[in-house]
Design an enzyme around this catalytic site. Structure first.
Site, PDB file in Angstrom:
ATOM      1  N   LYS A 160      -0.348 -13.044  -4.174  1.00 47.33           N
ATOM      2  CA  LYS A 160      -1.169 -12.472  -2.968  1.00 47.33           C
ATOM      3  C   LYS A 160      -1.134 -13.660  -1.876  1.00 47.33           C
ATOM      4  CE  LYS A 160      -3.087  -8.734  -4.495  1.00 47.33           C
ATOM      5  NZ  LYS A 160      -2.757  -7.291  -3.955  1.00 47.33           N
ATOM      6  N   ASP A 188       2.590 -10.135  -1.963  1.00 44.90           N
ATOM      7  CA  ASP A 188       1.907  -8.992  -1.461  1.00 44.90           C
ATOM      8  C   ASP A 188       0.948  -9.518  -0.210  1.00 44.90           C
ATOM      9  OD1 ASP A 188       0.498  -6.854  -0.837  1.00 44.90           O
ATOM     10  OD2 ASP A 188      -0.494  -6.597  -2.782  1.00 44.90           O
ATOM     11  N   GLU A 214       5.093  -6.771  -0.343  1.00 48.27           N
ATOM     12  CA  GLU A 214       4.344  -5.636   0.262  1.00 48.27           C
ATOM     13  C   GLU A 214       3.616  -5.850   1.291  1.00 48.27           C
ATOM     14  OE1 GLU A 214       1.877  -3.562  -2.963  1.00 48.27           O
ATOM     15  OE2 GLU A 214       2.891  -4.961  -4.417  1.00 48.27           O
ATOM     16  N   ASP A 239       2.720  -0.355   1.026  1.00 43.90           N
ATOM     17  CA  ASP A 239       1.534  -0.073   0.226  1.00 43.90           C
ATOM     18  C   ASP A 239       0.494   0.654   0.841  1.00 43.90           C
ATOM     19  OD1 ASP A 239      -0.538   0.184  -1.541  1.00 43.90           O
ATOM     20  OD2 ASP A 239      -0.666  -1.846  -1.858  1.00 43.90           O
ATOM     21  N   LYS A 263      -0.314   4.545  -5.699  1.00 51.71           N
ATOM     22  CA  LYS A 263      -1.260   4.357  -6.317  1.00 51.71           C
ATOM     23  C   LYS A 263      -2.270   5.571  -6.220  1.00 51.71           C
ATOM     24  CE  LYS A 263      -1.848  -0.556  -4.946  1.00 51.71           C
ATOM     25  NZ  LYS A 263      -2.382  -1.653  -3.966  1.00 51.71           N
TER      26      LYS A 263
END
Length: 365
Positions: A160, A188, A214, A239, A263
């Site tokens: 992250k 991400d 991402e 995303d 998702k």
């Protein structure tokens, strides 16, 4: 078959603090529903509200769940497209709580057919290995966490980022130095960078052998994604820019991304996720199945869907390993290290722990 009633639970799961670019989560803000039918079959569904991304909270999900349950009462749960259209006709958006209803309807349909969900969806078994996500911390702290996962057998790490760009570069540098060259690294940024920051960061980070990044920028910069996609030396994965199959089509046609992240909390469940997958499959764009902070109930549904979706080649199904302090689930998905398996029982194959549910606030509609 008719729906008789729906149970709604405030399914809060305490967890260790988890930090991403848009905020910190101290517990999984989940909602569990169980849809009951006059045939004795019930279906289970779960969603995980992530307000910093999808704009839904646990409270909004519960409020909408009560309305949705009333709308579906007395109707045939096996007519899944019609039932989801009923919900769409009442309220646009609210994809997170819609995904729980979609999941429960598919659970009922697969149970009625006597098949595990992945077989009901036309899938076959294959080897599934998840990555492990490292939340934002100091470069030294993240490197320490990365090494801990490596020593436990993890081979794929998702890092992250999305805070101060120079610190982000240091984070990746420290992690790569700690784990060596054999570990796959994914990034991400959770919309944390501007266009210039993303171009600079990805240029600097390419030397660390990054599989993809991402969502580098806020969705309001989607018009700049094609330029970033062409010029960045790291492949991009959309995303938060990809909620539905229309988003997928636009991203693919504009050459804005190399990969897509599916998702349920964005797509509203399996039905729309299938359409996103189909858009990607037609053009050879590979996909990832991702998750928010779900328990093994929703993760089981995610795995079933992945097994029925050959264009899904990346798997981010680690949320039950990310610091949940309790496991409120019976049966369902299991982890063998970082490899995932699913039972052959009909439907999703997972159920909530009744002792945990006794402590949860609940409603019946």
């Amino acid at each position: 078959m008719k729906i008789t009633h729906t149970e709604i639970f405030r399914f809060s799961i305490p967890m260790e603090p988890f930090v991403i670019a848009t905020g910190t989560m101290h517990f999984a803000q989940n909602v569990l529903i169980r849809i009951y039918t006059d045939s004795g079959i019930h279906g289970i569904g779960e969603c995980s509200a992530f307000p910093m991304i999808v704009g839904e909270t646990q409270e909004t999900c519960i409020a909408m769940a009560k309305d949705f349950a009333a709308i579906l009462k007395g109707k045939n749960p096996l007519e899944i497209p019609e039932r989801m259209n009923d919900l769409l006709g009442y309220a646009d958006h609210n994809s997170t709580i819609k995904s729980a209803f979609d999941m429960a309807l598919f659970d009922i349909a697969a149970k009625d057919a006597g098949l595990p969900l992945y077989k009901f969806l036309g899938g076959t078994r294959r080897t599934i290995e998840t990555d492990m996500t490292i939340g934002i911390d100091s470069p030294e702290g993240m490197a320490k966490t990365a090494l801990k996962y490596k020593n436990k057998g993890c081979r794929i790490l998702k890092i992250k980022l999305g805070k101060q760009v120079h610190d982000d570069i240091e984070r990746v540098k420290y992690i790569r130095e700690a784990v060596g060259e054999e570990i796959i690294l994914r990034l991400d940024a959770n919309q944390g960078w501007s266009f210039d920051e993303a171009l600079f960061a990805l240029g600097e980070l390419a030397k660390y052998n990054i599989e993809f990044c991402e969502q580098p920028m806020r969705t309001w910069y989607d018009d700049k994604l094609p330029e970033l996609n062409v010029n960045a030396p790291v492949k991009l994965m959309a995303d938060e820019s990809c909620y539905n199959h229309h988003d997928a089509r636009k991203l693919i046609n504009s050459q804005s991304t190399t990969y897509l992240n599916i998702k349920f909390s964005k797509s509203g469940g399996i039905l729309e996720a299938q359409k996103i997958h189909e858009e990607a499959l037609q053009t050879g764009v590979k996909c990832m199945i991702g998750s928010m902070l779900e328990s093994r109930i929703a993760l089981s549904a995610n795995l079933h869907f992945a097994l029925a979706s050959p264009n899904i080649v990346f798997f981010d199904l680690d949320t039950a390993l990310l610091g949940h302090l309790v496991d409120p689930v019976v049966d369902g998905l299991t982890y063998d290290g970082y490899f995932l398996d699913i039972p052959e029982t009909p439907g999703i194959g997972a159920e909530a722990d009744e002792f945990f549910l006794e402590k949860c606030e609940s409603w019946v509609v």
